[in-house]
Design a protein around this motif. Structure first.
Motif, mmCIF file in Angstrom:
data_model
loop_
_atom_site.group_PDB
_atom_site.id
_atom_site.type_symbol
_atom_site.label_atom_id
_atom_site.label_comp_id
_atom_site.label_asym_id
_atom_site.label_seq_id
_atom_site.Cartn_x
_atom_site.Cartn_y
_atom_site.Cartn_z
ATOM 1 N N ILE A 22 40.573 51.264 28.004
ATOM 2 C CA ILE A 22 41.520 51.000 29.085
ATOM 3 C C ILE A 22 40.893 50.085 30.140
ATOM 4 O O ILE A 22 41.521 49.161 30.649
ATOM 5 C CB ILE A 22 41.966 52.328 29.750
ATOM 6 C CG1 ILE A 22 42.938 53.080 28.834
ATOM 7 C CG2 ILE A 22 42.621 52.073 31.105
ATOM 8 C CD1 ILE A 22 43.311 54.446 29.366
ATOM 9 N N SER A 23 39.624 50.341 30.451
ATOM 10 C CA SER A 23 38.995 49.703 31.607
ATOM 11 C C SER A 23 38.405 48.330 31.321
ATOM 12 O O SER A 23 38.475 47.439 32.169
ATOM 13 C CB SER A 23 37.890 50.610 32.163
ATOM 14 O OG SER A 23 38.405 51.870 32.512
ATOM 15 N N ILE A 24 37.792 48.144 30.140
ATOM 16 C CA ILE A 24 36.961 46.972 29.931
ATOM 17 C C ILE A 24 37.747 45.659 30.044
ATOM 18 O O ILE A 24 37.299 44.699 30.664
ATOM 19 C CB ILE A 24 36.223 47.058 28.564
ATOM 20 C CG1 ILE A 24 35.171 45.958 28.455
ATOM 21 C CG2 ILE A 24 37.209 47.000 27.412
ATOM 22 C CD1 ILE A 24 34.059 46.087 29.459
ATOM 23 N N GLY A 25 38.946 45.626 29.446
ATOM 24 C CA GLY A 25 39.748 44.407 29.533
ATOM 25 C C GLY A 25 40.164 44.094 30.958
ATOM 26 O O GLY A 25 40.159 42.933 31.380
ATOM 27 N N SER A 26 40.495 45.143 31.719
ATOM 28 C CA SER A 26 40.914 44.948 33.107
ATOM 29 C C SER A 26 39.756 44.509 33.991
ATOM 30 O O SER A 26 39.923 43.703 34.907
ATOM 31 C CB SER A 26 41.529 46.245 33.652
ATOM 32 O OG SER A 26 42.687 46.593 32.916
#
Length: 302
Positions: A209-213
């Motif tokens: 969830i976090s890495i792309g953002s």
């Protein structure tokens, strides 16, 4: 894509997401109660994993409400970063929860193996709830994926796969709890082992969830393959010479492209403008009408 089609797309996305929202809310409550009444650490962990789907539904709903607002004087490129920031916050919170469950499960295993303490055997309500969750989340995955593909929404498709991850974690919970019940008192350790597996699912989900953002907030460019495809589209436009200095990034679901091109010295400004319009049309046909394209046109060197 005109306003009517965009409204239909948003309506379909909101409809399937609201369905997932209430299903996840109900499942989270049922799993939590079953985990407490059934003395199952694995089921409580699975309830937290369902909560991750629940929070993802919230992000999708917020994104389709805020991100669709037109650019204003404070947000010239739109409001896509709000979705990005919310996603990172949720991902960090989920990762912390996953670590907490991992710690608790390892502690229970330590009590059994090292200190020779006995764990309370999980109840049948926990294994029934795990089976119910497996079936429900798999059906929700298939339905959400179908809608996401129809409206071509990456957010809805990602949410569908989040449902699938919850179904997989429920399989681990089902096996762990079922094994602890069927194999007797000497196998209660299977329940915290299953909880460890689920905690790993939670932390992986949080990372995904976090890495792309995070990359998006750091203004990372699009991947090499996408950049190459963009250059190929531009190169195939008639009278375009040597596209160069390509720069790309994302704002929410929007792609922003900056490119320099050369054109023949003999072209007038109207002809050069038509070339730019053709580039924009072809790129938006592939990456969507929300794509923002900045083209710097230069005369071709003799």
């Amino acid at each position: 894509m005109d306003i009517l089609l965009e409204d239909i797309r948003a309506k379909n996305a909101n409809k399937i997401t609201w369905i997932g929202f209430f299903v996840n809310l109900i499942l989270t409550v049922i799993k939590l109660i079953a985990g407490i009444l059934g003395n199952s650490t694995a089921m409580i962990a699975d309830a937290i994993h369902s909560l991750s789907d629940f929070t993802t539904d919230i992000v999708v709903l917020i994104s389709f409400r805020i991100v669709r607002k037109p650019p204003d004087k404070d947000h010239n490129y739109g409001h896509g970063k709000f979705e990005t920031l919310a996603t990172i916050i949720i991902g960090i919170a989920l990762f912390i929860v996953g670590l907490g469950i991992l710690y608790s499960s390892i502690k229970n295993i330590y009590l059994v193996i090292i200190l020779k303490n006995n764990l309370e055997s999980p109840g049948i309500i926990a294994v029934i709830t795990a089976l119910l969750s497996m079936i429900t989340k798999e059906l929700l995955f298939r339905f959400t994926l179908k809608i996401g593909q129809e409206i071509k929404s990456s957010a809805v498709i990602a949410n569908a796969w989040h449902h699938r991850s919850d179904a997989f974690s429920s399989i681990g919970t089902f096996l762990g709890i079922g094994g602890a019940i069927l194999l007797g008192d000497n196998w209660e350790i299977l329940d915290p082992i299953a909880a460890i597996i689920v905690s790993i699912f939670i932390m992986k989900t949080a990372y995904d969830i976090s890495i792309g953002s995070i990359k998006e907030l750091l203004e990372e460019s699009l991947d090499v393959i996408t950049n190459k495809e963009i250059l190929e589209i531009i190169e195939n436009v008639d009278k375009v010479r040597s596209p160069h200095e390509l720069k790309t990034r994302k704002v929410g679901n929007k792609i922003i492209i900056d490119i320099h091109i050369n054109v023949e010295n003999t072209l007038n400004i109207i002809e050069a403008h038509k070339i730019n319009d053709e580039i924009e049309r072809k790129i938006k046909a592939v990456y969507g009408n929300d794509t923002i394209i900045n083209i710097h046109t230069e005369p071709e060197d003799d």
